[in-house]
Design an enzyme around this catalytic site. Sequence first.
Site, PDB file in Angstrom:
ATOM      1  N   ASP A 157     -14.865   3.577   6.826  1.00  0.00           N
ATOM      2  CA  ASP A 157     -13.788   4.489   6.429  1.00  0.00           C
ATOM      3  C   ASP A 157     -14.231   5.431   5.323  1.00  0.00           C
ATOM      4  O   ASP A 157     -13.827   6.598   5.296  1.00  0.00           O
ATOM      5  CB  ASP A 157     -12.548   3.709   5.967  1.00  0.00           C
ATOM      6  CG  ASP A 157     -11.438   4.672   5.565  1.00  0.00           C
ATOM      7  OD1 ASP A 157     -10.991   5.434   6.443  1.00  0.00           O
ATOM      8  OD2 ASP A 157     -11.061   4.712   4.387  1.00  0.00           O
ATOM      9  N   HIS A 195       0.854  -1.188   0.000  1.00  0.00           N
ATOM     10  CA  HIS A 195       0.000   0.000   0.000  1.00  0.00           C
ATOM     11  C   HIS A 195       0.887   1.235   0.000  1.00  0.00           C
ATOM     12  O   HIS A 195       1.855   1.313   0.748  1.00  0.00           O
ATOM     13  CB  HIS A 195      -0.905   0.016   1.244  1.00  0.00           C
ATOM     14  CG  HIS A 195      -1.715   1.278   1.346  1.00  0.00           C
ATOM     15  ND1 HIS A 195      -2.877   1.474   0.626  1.00  0.00           N
ATOM     16  CD2 HIS A 195      -1.515   2.416   2.048  1.00  0.00           C
ATOM     17  CE1 HIS A 195      -3.357   2.670   0.895  1.00  0.00           C
ATOM     18  NE2 HIS A 195      -2.541   3.269   1.750  1.00  0.00           N
ATOM     19  N   LYS A 221      -8.676  -0.925   5.971  1.00  0.00           N
ATOM     20  CA  LYS A 221      -8.899  -1.433   4.613  1.00  0.00           C
ATOM     21  C   LYS A 221      -7.950  -2.592   4.309  1.00  0.00           C
ATOM     22  O   LYS A 221      -8.317  -3.565   3.668  1.00  0.00           O
ATOM     23  CB  LYS A 221      -8.698  -0.298   3.597  1.00  0.00           C
ATOM     24  CG  LYS A 221      -9.820   0.741   3.665  1.00  0.00           C
ATOM     25  CD  LYS A 221      -9.546   1.949   2.803  1.00  0.00           C
ATOM     26  CE  LYS A 221      -8.527   2.869   3.392  1.00  0.00           C
ATOM     27  NZ  LYS A 221      -8.526   4.252   2.934  1.00  0.00           N
ATOM     28  N   ARG A 267     -13.665  13.658   7.314  1.00  0.00           N
ATOM     29  CA  ARG A 267     -12.355  14.190   7.760  1.00  0.00           C
ATOM     30  C   ARG A 267     -11.797  15.145   6.713  1.00  0.00           C
ATOM     31  O   ARG A 267     -11.254  16.199   7.031  1.00  0.00           O
ATOM     32  CB  ARG A 267     -11.365  13.036   7.997  1.00  0.00           C
ATOM     33  CG  ARG A 267     -11.644  12.258   9.263  1.00  0.00           C
ATOM     34  CD  ARG A 267     -10.811  10.984   9.311  1.00  0.00           C
ATOM     35  NE  ARG A 267      -9.397  11.245   9.190  1.00  0.00           N
ATOM     36  CZ  ARG A 267      -8.527  10.432   8.571  1.00  0.00           C
ATOM     37  NH1 ARG A 267      -8.935   9.297   8.023  1.00  0.00           N
ATOM     38  NH2 ARG A 267      -7.270  10.739   8.515  1.00  0.00           N
ATOM     39  N   SER A 313      -7.631   4.384   9.342  1.00  0.00           N
ATOM     40  CA  SER A 313      -8.211   4.443   8.004  1.00  0.00           C
ATOM     41  C   SER A 313      -7.491   3.487   7.052  1.00  0.00           C
ATOM     42  O   SER A 313      -8.110   2.642   6.391  1.00  0.00           O
ATOM     43  CB  SER A 313      -8.110   5.895   7.499  1.00  0.00           C
ATOM     44  OG  SER A 313      -8.381   5.974   6.132  1.00  0.00           O
TER      45      SER A 313
HETATM   46  N1  URA Z   1      -5.103   7.576   3.043  1.00  0.00           N
HETATM   47  C1  URA Z   1      -6.130   6.913   3.629  1.00  0.00           C
HETATM   48  O1  URA Z   1      -6.614   5.910   3.124  1.00  0.00           O
HETATM   49  N2  URA Z   1      -6.610   7.400   4.801  1.00  0.00           N
HETATM   50  C2  URA Z   1      -6.104   8.500   5.404  1.00  0.00           C
HETATM   51  O2  URA Z   1      -6.581   8.863   6.449  1.00  0.00           O
HETATM   52  C3  URA Z   1      -5.052   9.175   4.775  1.00  0.00           C
HETATM   53  C4  URA Z   1      -4.575   8.686   3.591  1.00  0.00           C
END
Ligand code: URA
Length: 438
Positions: free
Chosen positions: A161, A82, A187, A168, A183
């Site tokens: 999320d 990621h 995932k 956010r 967050s």
């Molecule tokens: N990427 C994400 O998936 N979440 C965040 O909070 C910041 C960057």
Amino acid sequence: MRLQEIIAKKRDGMELTEAEIGTFVDGIVDGSWADYQISALVMAMFIRGLSQGEQDDLTRAMIYSGKVLDLSDVGRPVVDKHSTGGVGDKTSLIIAPVAAACGLAVPMISGRGLGHTGGTLDKLESIPGFDVNLSTERFKELLSRNGYAMAGQTGEIAPADKKLYALRDATATVPYIPLIVASIMSKKLAEDLDALVLDVKTGTGAFMQNYDDSVRLAEALVRTGTGFGVRTEAVVSDMNQPLGKFVGNALEVYECIKILRGETEPEMMPTLDLSIELTAGMLVLGGVADSPESAKAKINEILDSGAAFEKFRENVEVQGGDVSVCDEPQILVARDLENVPVLSTSAGFIGGIDTAAIGNAICSIGGGRSRAEDVVDHAVGFASLVRVGQEIAVGETLGVIYCRNAGQSDSVGQNLLKAYEISDDPVAQPALVKTIVT
Ligand code: URA
């Protein structure tokens, strides 16, 4: 439990219980809480802080806010990568086929670009016909059969999320490490991984611009992954200049296919080098290599033999894409585009590059999205032809805009020129890999 009581508790600086955090997350998903209540609690968390325990409880509640994949029967170690996002950041398209050809299963669930950063799904959709909408069954079938699959985030994985991130984003509460960790990791941990390698970008094109903050984020991500039983490491990598040569969806796919075909141009080397570094981490954590050195040797063998390119081609085919782009990558560089050079107006050394400004410029001519609902022009983009530290003469080409018309190049030309700071004194080249957090 009423949300206003939980908000008041955090407003007053108290620690929330697992049950209170669970109530918060459940209510986000089932629609019990108003947006203003969710936003108020998130702001209170941002200002008052979250303990490690609260952060873990939030991550766990968000993982289980949706479907958790069961990939126990794919028959290979399941390892993902990621990236926190950058400009010209296209390594997923190289890493997935290389890692799959080395024996891993890579469940690439990716996102779309927003603002100055690109997204893997948009890049893939510049291949005519490529379908990123896979059902869970089809996703699992491709993983078992081919070793990797590239899919979009369905509403089923970590749905809390999606809602929370949007709020956010609208309430200036994104840049707080415990919320970012919950967050990102909710995932990823819903993917039933054995191991995870994170590419935490740092610099002018990253959302974490400051190096120390980036390392803190990397450490927090690794701590959380490991704490949840997933072997995790983070590579903190440079984003003080676009990664590799191209920025722009189809152009980035072109760059990746060139690399997979063994036709890497000098400006593309950072893309290849970072892809190898990240994939090596995946092979070691996934248990198919003993050390980073042996992993890199194996990766180079897979690239040189053409096995990774064949894996990529196979994936394009099974996901409905036009495989002729693999044989003739030039198809991806639209013939009707204008190529407009950006010429340096001073001499010296490239002292710094405002990388986000480059991403924003390409976004503004259609290469990205300012809002989630914007339509992307996959063809437009930019070739960044100089690196930080390089000596430059007046009139030399800094980069080339690939655009639809002169109006577009006029609108972004000055911003692109201004993105390159020219220094009188020599400037050190930034290292591509800053540190690895394990
Ligand atoms: N990427 C994400 O998936 N979440 C965040 O909070 C910041 C960057």
